[in-house]
Design a protein around this motif. Structure first.
Motif, PDB file in Angstrom:
ATOM      1  N   ASP A   1       0.844  -1.213   0.000  1.00 43.45           N
ATOM      2  CA  ASP A   1       0.000   0.000   0.000  1.00 43.45           C
ATOM      3  C   ASP A   1       0.873   1.256   0.000  1.00 43.45           C
ATOM      4  OD1 ASP A   1      -2.246  -1.527  -0.001  1.00 43.45           O
ATOM      5  OD2 ASP A   1      -2.674  -1.312   2.153  1.00 43.45           O
ATOM      6  N   ALA A   2       1.990   1.188   0.764  1.00 44.54           N
ATOM      7  CA  ALA A   2       2.872   2.365   0.856  1.00 44.54           C
ATOM      8  C   ALA A   2       3.650   2.600  -0.442  1.00 44.54           C
ATOM      9  CB  ALA A   2       3.835   2.187   2.032  1.00 44.54           C
ATOM     10  N   ASP A   3       3.871   1.553  -1.234  1.00 48.66           N
ATOM     11  CA  ASP A   3       4.652   1.687  -2.495  1.00 48.66           C
ATOM     12  C   ASP A   3       3.851   1.038  -3.634  1.00 48.66           C
ATOM     13  OD1 ASP A   3       6.555   1.943  -4.423  1.00 48.66           O
ATOM     14  OD2 ASP A   3       7.980   0.487  -3.576  1.00 48.66           O
ATOM     15  N   PRO A   4       2.779   1.721  -4.096  1.00 47.10           N
ATOM     16  CA  PRO A   4       1.904   1.097  -5.105  1.00 47.10           C
ATOM     17  C   PRO A   4       2.604   0.829  -6.443  1.00 47.10           C
ATOM     18  CG  PRO A   4       1.230   3.371  -4.654  1.00 47.10           C
ATOM     19  CD  PRO A   4       2.299   3.051  -3.688  1.00 47.10           C
ATOM     20  N   ASP A   5       3.680   1.555  -6.711  1.00 43.40           N
ATOM     21  CA  ASP A   5       4.378   1.370  -7.996  1.00 43.40           C
ATOM     22  C   ASP A   5       5.450   0.281  -7.933  1.00 43.40           C
ATOM     23  OD1 ASP A   5       2.867   3.473  -8.971  1.00 43.40           O
ATOM     24  OD2 ASP A   5       4.312   4.969  -8.266  1.00 43.40           O
ATOM     25  N   GLY A   6       5.766  -0.195  -6.720  1.00 43.78           N
ATOM     26  CA  GLY A   6       6.825  -1.196  -6.579  1.00 43.78           C
ATOM     27  C   GLY A   6       6.388  -2.577  -7.047  1.00 43.78           C
ATOM     28  N   ASP A   7       7.372  -3.474  -7.233  1.00 37.62           N
ATOM     29  CA  ASP A   7       7.074  -4.845  -7.655  1.00 37.62           C
ATOM     30  C   ASP A   7       6.661  -5.655  -6.418  1.00 37.62           C
ATOM     31  OD1 ASP A   7       6.971  -7.383  -8.588  1.00 37.62           O
ATOM     32  OD2 ASP A   7       9.115  -7.594  -9.007  1.00 37.62           O
ATOM     33  N   PRO A   8       5.392  -6.172  -6.385  1.00 35.96           N
ATOM     34  CA  PRO A   8       4.911  -6.894  -5.191  1.00 35.96           C
ATOM     35  C   PRO A   8       5.801  -8.068  -4.800  1.00 35.96           C
ATOM     36  CG  PRO A   8       3.098  -6.485  -6.723  1.00 35.96           C
ATOM     37  CD  PRO A   8       4.357  -6.073  -7.428  1.00 35.96           C
ATOM     38  N   GLU A   9       6.346  -8.780  -5.800  1.00 32.54           N
ATOM     39  CA  GLU A   9       7.198  -9.945  -5.487  1.00 32.54           C
ATOM     40  C   GLU A   9       8.483  -9.513  -4.784  1.00 32.54           C
ATOM     41  OE1 GLU A   9       6.386 -13.131  -5.622  1.00 32.54           O
ATOM     42  OE2 GLU A   9       4.424 -12.352  -6.209  1.00 32.54           O
ATOM     43  N   GLU A  10       9.077  -8.396  -5.280  1.00 31.93           N
ATOM     44  CA  GLU A  10      10.302  -7.873  -4.637  1.00 31.93           C
ATOM     45  C   GLU A  10      10.015  -7.432  -3.209  1.00 31.93           C
ATOM     46  OE1 GLU A  10      12.363  -4.783  -6.752  1.00 31.93           O
ATOM     47  OE2 GLU A  10      12.488  -5.977  -8.591  1.00 31.93           O
ATOM     48  N   ILE A  11       8.867  -6.724  -3.059  1.00 30.32           N
ATOM     49  CA  ILE A  11       8.485  -6.243  -1.719  1.00 30.32           C
ATOM     50  C   ILE A  11       8.314  -7.436  -0.783  1.00 30.32           C
ATOM     51  CG2 ILE A  11       6.619  -5.130  -0.388  1.00 30.32           C
ATOM     52  CD1 ILE A  11       6.181  -3.276  -2.848  1.00 30.32           C
ATOM     53  N   ARG A  12       7.617  -8.494  -1.252  1.00 33.92           N
ATOM     54  CA  ARG A  12       7.393  -9.696  -0.445  1.00 33.92           C
ATOM     55  C   ARG A  12       8.727 -10.313  -0.021  1.00 33.92           C
ATOM     56  NH1 ARG A  12       3.913 -13.825   1.029  1.00 33.92           N
ATOM     57  NH2 ARG A  12       2.080 -12.736   0.276  1.00 33.92           N
ATOM     58  N   ALA A  13       9.662 -10.457  -0.984  1.00 33.50           N
ATOM     59  CA  ALA A  13      10.964 -11.081  -0.691  1.00 33.50           C
ATOM     60  C   ALA A  13      11.712 -10.270   0.370  1.00 33.50           C
ATOM     61  CB  ALA A  13      11.781 -11.193  -1.972  1.00 33.50           C
ATOM     62  N   ARG A  14      11.646  -8.917   0.218  1.00 34.77           N
ATOM     63  CA  ARG A  14      12.355  -8.041   1.175  1.00 34.77           C
ATOM     64  C   ARG A  14      11.753  -8.172   2.578  1.00 34.77           C
ATOM     65  NH1 ARG A  14      10.961  -3.036   2.651  1.00 34.77           N
ATOM     66  NH2 ARG A  14       9.634  -2.659   0.848  1.00 34.77           N
ATOM     67  N   ILE A  15      10.408  -8.111   2.641  1.00 34.00           N
ATOM     68  CA  ILE A  15       9.731  -8.179   3.951  1.00 34.00           C
ATOM     69  C   ILE A  15       9.979  -9.545   4.602  1.00 34.00           C
ATOM     70  CG2 ILE A  15       7.472  -8.137   5.136  1.00 34.00           C
ATOM     71  CD1 ILE A  15       8.228  -5.377   4.191  1.00 34.00           C
ATOM     72  N   GLU A  16       9.963 -10.626   3.795  1.00 30.07           N
ATOM     73  CA  GLU A  16      10.185 -11.966   4.355  1.00 30.07           C
ATOM     74  C   GLU A  16      11.577 -12.087   4.972  1.00 30.07           C
ATOM     75  OE1 GLU A  16       9.211 -14.664   1.192  1.00 30.07           O
ATOM     76  OE2 GLU A  16       7.071 -14.724   1.707  1.00 30.07           O
ATOM     77  N   ALA A  17      12.556 -11.487   4.290  1.00 25.87           N
ATOM     78  CA  ALA A  17      13.930 -11.526   4.806  1.00 25.87           C
ATOM     79  C   ALA A  17      14.029 -10.735   6.119  1.00 25.87           C
ATOM     80  CB  ALA A  17      14.890 -10.951   3.766  1.00 25.87           C
ATOM     81  N   GLU A  18      13.406  -9.543   6.126  1.00 27.02           N
ATOM     82  CA  GLU A  18      13.408  -8.706   7.343  1.00 27.02           C
ATOM     83  C   GLU A  18      12.688  -9.429   8.490  1.00 27.02           C
ATOM     84  OE1 GLU A  18      11.554  -5.039   6.234  1.00 27.02           O
ATOM     85  OE2 GLU A  18      13.195  -4.421   4.905  1.00 27.02           O
ATOM     86  N   HIS A  19      11.573 -10.094   8.136  1.00 24.97           N
ATOM     87  CA  HIS A  19      10.774 -10.776   9.151  1.00 24.97           C
ATOM     88  C   HIS A  19      11.542 -11.943   9.769  1.00 24.97           C
ATOM     89  CE1 HIS A  19       7.728 -13.562  10.780  1.00 24.97           C
ATOM     90  NE2 HIS A  19       7.085 -12.461  11.115  1.00 24.97           N
ATOM     91  N   ALA A  20      12.264 -12.704   8.952  1.00 26.50           N
ATOM     92  CA  ALA A  20      13.036 -13.855   9.454  1.00 26.50           C
ATOM     93  C   ALA A  20      14.066 -13.383  10.485  1.00 26.50           C
ATOM     94  CB  ALA A  20      13.726 -14.559   8.285  1.00 26.50           C
ATOM     95  N   LYS A  21      14.693 -12.217  10.183  1.00 27.16           N
ATOM     96  CA  LYS A  21      15.699 -11.657  11.105  1.00 27.16           C
ATOM     97  C   LYS A  21      15.017 -11.206  12.408  1.00 27.16           C
ATOM     98  CE  LYS A  21      19.293  -8.020  11.005  1.00 27.16           C
ATOM     99  NZ  LYS A  21      18.742  -6.913  11.787  1.00 27.16           N
ATOM    100  N   ALA A  22      13.850 -10.513  12.256  1.00 31.83           N
ATOM    101  CA  ALA A  22      13.127 -10.023  13.435  1.00 31.83           C
ATOM    102  C   ALA A  22      12.655 -11.182  14.304  1.00 31.83           C
ATOM    103  CB  ALA A  22      11.939  -9.166  12.990  1.00 31.83           C
ATOM    104  N   GLU A  23      12.183 -12.259  13.649  1.00 30.92           N
ATOM    105  CA  GLU A  23      11.683 -13.425  14.374  1.00 30.92           C
ATOM    106  C   GLU A  23      12.805 -14.069  15.195  1.00 30.92           C
ATOM    107  OE1 GLU A  23       9.241 -17.611  13.541  1.00 30.92           O
ATOM    108  OE2 GLU A  23       9.817 -16.353  11.843  1.00 30.92           O
ATOM    109  N   ALA A  24      13.983 -14.170  14.567  1.00 28.89           N
ATOM    110  CA  ALA A  24      15.137 -14.769  15.265  1.00 28.89           C
ATOM    111  C   ALA A  24      15.515 -13.925  16.484  1.00 28.89           C
ATOM    112  CB  ALA A  24      16.314 -14.881  14.296  1.00 28.89           C
ATOM    113  N   GLU A  25      15.456 -12.572  16.329  1.00 31.84           N
ATOM    114  CA  GLU A  25      15.805 -11.673  17.450  1.00 31.84           C
ATOM    115  C   GLU A  25      14.828 -11.848  18.616  1.00 31.84           C
ATOM    116  OE1 GLU A  25      15.764  -7.874  15.525  1.00 31.84           O
ATOM    117  OE2 GLU A  25      17.911  -7.920  15.056  1.00 31.84           O
ATOM    118  N   VAL A  26      13.506 -11.962  18.273  1.00 28.29           N
ATOM    119  CA  VAL A  26      12.492 -12.111  19.322  1.00 28.29           C
ATOM    120  C   VAL A  26      12.675 -13.455  20.036  1.00 28.29           C
ATOM    121  CG1 VAL A  26      10.014 -12.337  19.770  1.00 28.29           C
ATOM    122  CG2 VAL A  26      10.816 -10.581  18.198  1.00 28.29           C
ATOM    123  N   LYS A  27      12.992 -14.509  19.267  1.00 27.03           N
ATOM    124  CA  LYS A  27      13.219 -15.828  19.888  1.00 27.03           C
ATOM    125  C   LYS A  27      14.412 -15.777  20.831  1.00 27.03           C
ATOM    126  CE  LYS A  27      10.965 -18.884  16.554  1.00 27.03           C
ATOM    127  NZ  LYS A  27      11.104 -19.841  15.480  1.00 27.03           N
TER     128      LYS A  27
END
Length: 898
Positions: A518-544
């Motif tokens: 929603d914040a970047d309507p012109d961006g490539d959804p697949e790229e955004i997904r890949a970026r967020i998934e990578a960030e999320h994996a790191k955040a999840e590991a930190e919380v664990k």
């Protein structure tokens, strides 16, 4: 030394273990079919559905179809959602199909589990209802799981409040229908108030899967669903009585906190009587004990209850000059729900709000009796084992605890008990600060809005950033819950039961992806997904690494289930986590259930300020106190059900009679039976059985037959004929009345006469049933006092309600017969007169018509209106135009969010 029970369990396993073990071969069979279904095309999956539906409708049992059906669902869900169901989820689906409650821990994927038995049972073509606790979840689940049903070739519907009738009918006609328990119950009641089959929405009660089954079938089962209509306005009386309450002191009444029952003492009776006379509400010669004073006593006790037993911002909130109830189990506002018996009006008077008129009951049903209508019932929840006895006794439902997909790694600490609330809250603040410093996310459970806001103020002073989730913030609910598992997050929540959104460590990835797109309507959804998934994996590991989610409860709830639901938010799918309960002797549960002994013990031990006691024994004694409360609540619900069962038998008789009338092409026979019964009653009344001819009141019978049946026949002459007995009179009256009605049918025309008979029957039944419900309510309120005379109130209620029901049926027959005898077609002259009156009214209306108004201006937004700031909206009524300028009513626009 091990007890005998423990040794037996070690050798043979628990009954639950044996149930789980018994279905494992079936799960293996479903797994074996996986390669076969993976090889199918999307169209072939739908074809399999058609083939299985044909087999089911030809008589093949659903149990025989189960392995293929479940394998088909698993494959369709894999393709539609990218989710392959775990073996434990498939197992849960098997138990649901068998009509059990599957107890599954939080995060085990209950929403997907329901698709398996729903699909299998929908193959019969009779429809399946999936019941959720709120409208948001019904819509979300229908949309989300609808992709699976669509891939299988099934249709999905969703029921929501204020839904257009045609849309509602289509939703009920779907193979799988998602709805809340309230909407299902109300639709059942509405259907039984319809005038024709074509207007009815529901198509029977085949199979229901109830999500959060403990919340719906137990917590909400204490109060019946009621459809009501307004009665006479008594708002002045509520306001006048409310002014009296501040003068009433503690010695004037007794309040039972547990049951919220107010009893006026003798001193209170004398004082209130004196003051009511001074206020000219009670006549001088009348006392409060007189039957005529019932209404006044009722108003005073309701006003006392409103002031002494109901607390603002805990039991209810004031919004837009309206008193809105707060659900004690979920902390949510219950817009549209009102307390009955004048209590809601008493609270409105207390808060100075506009007093809405009291309502009279038109139809009512308890959730227990509604859900017992289903041929098969099943349920899912994270916590049901503590109420297994109630589920079995009331609904015939077994509870099966499902194994988790991964072992639970959460650490559950012993309760910490402090002497005062201040010490407890100081310790909680310190504990939160400590966890927050390490980045561990904290979920704090509170029992009321007031307490959540008090704790929030403490954390603000301590400089701890946090979110508050209670009825005031319910619009942001999904977002707050979704972020509660991020690093350093602190969330204060009023009751986490039935929230429906998982707390995932590192945050909810899907919501993060949606926000980024929603914040970047012109961006490539697949790229955004890949970026967020990578960030999320790191955040999840930190919380664990920080220890996972820390659940901190500030109080024990009355029910162990609610505590277990809160605790279960941590440690989902094998995640690390911990839970801890902080209590004080000033907590409601501790105070009501004997904290004095514990206080003495703690004083003896010489506990210093700020010190806590934590011991397994304390946990045990607290659980015993909770079990006592649960037992008491079960007894209340059982008693409610016993009384409702009496009415339920009568409700079924009336509703089935209505259904019979609506389904019948020809109802003349029903009307005839009623007419003949009325003749029998009249003959018995005026010609008593086994009486002599000179004891007969033939004049009275002649007048009654004229008045009630509408026929003028020579009853007196008949009676004087030699050899005529009461049986002959009956037969002659039957024949004369049948002839009279047959002639009427010719005058009206057969089609119109059928419609008239049907409408008269339905309208009279509805009116009589409405009056009967009111009488039963009054009977319920007084029958409790029979216990003082050593008589069982329930037996008294059964006997007297049956007598009332019989009386209602007698008067129903009489009313229907009388109305049908008096209807007649209008003569040509009368039709002309009616037409002339109508034309004259039309002309008069045209002559006095005002000049045409100027075209309406386009609606404009209120000056300074800001969608995100409610203080700029003014104070619109529910039916006023919305301040945003849309032109819609407020309740259909921004008012929906309130």
């Amino acid at each position: 030394m091990l007890g005998l029970g423990t040794i037996t369990k070690k050798v043979f396993g628990t009954p639950n273990d044996r149930k789980v073990k018994a279905v494992r071969p079936l799960v293996a069979k479903i797994n074996d079919l996986e390669p076969e279904f993976e090889a199918l095309s999307d169209d072939e999956i739908k074809t399999r559905t058609e083939q299985m539906a044909m087999r089911a409708q030809k008589g093949e049992s659903l149990d025989a179809l189960l392995p293929e059906a479940f394998a088909n669902v698993r494959e369709a869900a894999k393709r539609a959602l990218g989710l392959r169901a775990f073996d434990t989820q498939v197992m849960g689906g098997i138990f649901l199909h068998q009509g059990n409650i599957a107890e599954m821990k939080t995060g085990e994927g209950k929403t997907l589990v329901a698709t398996f038995p729903a699909y299998l049972n929908a193959l019969s073509g009779k429809g399946v209802h999936i019941v959720t606790v709120n409208d948001y979840l019904a819509k979300r689940d229908a949309e989300w799981m609808g992709k699976v049903y669509s891939a299988l070739g099934l249709t999905t519907g969703v029921i929501y409040p204020q839904q257009p009738d045609d849309e509602k009918k289509a939703a009920y006609a779907a193979d799988v229908t998602y709805a809340t328990n309230n909407e299902l119950g109300f639709d059942y009641l509405r259907d039984n108030m319809r005038a024709s089959l074509a207007e009815m929405a529901q198509r029977g009660h085949n199979y229901a899967i109830v999500d959060e089954v403990d919340s719906i079938l137990i917590d909400e089962a204490r109060t019946p669903l009621i459809i009501s209509g307004p009665s006479e306005d008594r708002s002045e009386l509520y306001v006048t009585i409310d002014k009296l309450i501040p003068e009433i002191t503690d010695e004037h009444f007794k309040l039972d906190e547990k049951t919220r029952v107010v009893t006026i003492t003798d001193e209170g009776n004398d004082f209130i009587e004196k003051r009511l006379r001074e206020m000219e509400l009670l006549p001088e010669e009348q006392s409060l004990y007189d039957p005529e004073s019932t209404t006044l006593v009722h108003h005073v006790t309701e006003a006392l209850k409103a002031h002494k037993a109901f607390t603002k911002d805990k039991d209810y909130m004031v919004r837009d000059n309206q008193v809105v109830l707060v659900d004690e189990f979920t902390g949510r506002m219950m817009a549209g729900r009102r307390l009955s018996g004048g209590l809601h009006q008493a609270i409105e008077a207390k808060e100075g709000c506009a007093i809405q008129p009291e309502n009279v009951t038109l139809a009512s049903v308890t959730f227990q009796n509604y859900f017992r209508l289903y041929n098969k019932l099943a349920g899912m929840t994270g916590t049901a084992a503590t109420e297994a006895e109630e589920f079995q006794e009331i609904y015939g439902l077994g509870v099966v605890e499902m194994p988790t997909n991964k072992p639970i790694a959460r650490i559950d600490e012993h309760d910490a008990i402090y002497r005062t609330a201040k010490e407890k809250y100081d310790a909680i603040t310190e504990e939160i600060k400590k966890a927050n410093a390490t980045g561990q996310p904290v979920l704090v459970g509170t029992t009321s809005i007031e307490k959540s806001e008090f704790l929030s103020s403490l954390l603000e002073k301590a400089g701890v950033p946090h979110n508050v989730l209670n009825a005031r913030q319910h619009e942001r609910e999904a977002e707050i819950v979704a972020n509660a598992g991020t690093l350093g997050a602190v969330t204060i929540a009023t009751n986490m039961a039935g929230r429906g959104t998982d707390i995932k460590l590192g945050g909810n990835i899907e919501m993060q992806i949606m926000a980024a797109v929603d914040a970047d309507p012109d961006g490539d959804p697949e790229e955004i997904r890949a970026r967020i998934e990578a960030e999320h994996a790191k955040a999840e590991a930190e919380v664990k690494d920080a220890g996972g989610l820390f659940v901190l409860a500030t109080e024990r709830h009355e029910s162990r289930r609610i505590d277990n639901q809160l605790r279960g938010r941590s440690g989902r799918q094998g995640d690390p986590g911990r839970s801890s309960f902080f209590l004080s002797l000033e907590d409601d549960l501790m105070r009501i259930f004997g904290s004095e002994r514990l206080d003495k013990m703690l004083s003896t031990l010489g506990m210093k300020e700020g010190e806590a006691i934590a011991h397994p024994w304390v946990n045990k004694s607290l659980e015993k106190a909770q079990a006592k409360v649960e037992g008491r609540n079960f007894d209340i619900r059982k008693q409610l059900l016993k009384f409702d069962d009496v009415m339920n038998d009568q409700r079924k008789a009336i509703f089935s009679q209505r259904m019979e009338i609506m389904e019948a092409e020809e109802v003349g026979e029903i009307a005839q039976d009623m007419r003949h019964q009325v003749i029998d009653d009249l003959v018995d009344q005026y010609i008593p059985p086994k009486s002599y001819a000179d004891q007969w009141d033939t004049q009275g019978l002649y007048v009654a037959v004229m008045e009630k049946i509408g026929i003028d026949v020579p009853v007196i002459d008949w009676a004087e004929e030699e050899g005529v007995d009461d049986g002959d009179l009956r037969e002659r009256l039957y024949d004369a009345s049948d002839e009279f009605m047959a002639k009427k049918a010719v005058d009206f025309g057969p089609e119109q006469m059928r419609n008239i008979e049907k409408q008269v029957l339905l309208q009279t039944i509805d009116g009589k049933w409405r009056d009967h419900l009111l009488k039963l309510e009054h009977l319920r309120s007084v029958v409790g006092f029979r216990g003082y005379a050593q008589r069982d109130p329930l037996n008294e209620y059964k006997t007297e309600s049956f007598q009332l029901f019989e009386g209602m049926l007698d008067s129903l027959r009489l009313d229907v017969t009388e109305k049908l005898s008096k209807v007649r077609p209008l003569s040509e002259e009368e039709q002309k007169q009616l037409l002339a009156q109508f034309m004259a009214q039309q002309q008069a209306a045209q002559q006095t018509e005002a000049p045409a108004p100027a075209p309406a201006e386009e609606p404009a937004a209120l000056e300074g209106f800001d969608e995100n700031d409610r203080s700029t909206w003014g104070n619109p009524g529910r039916n006023a135009p919305c301040p945003c300028g849309s032109g819609k009513k407020f309740k259909h626009c921004h008012g929906e969010l309130v």
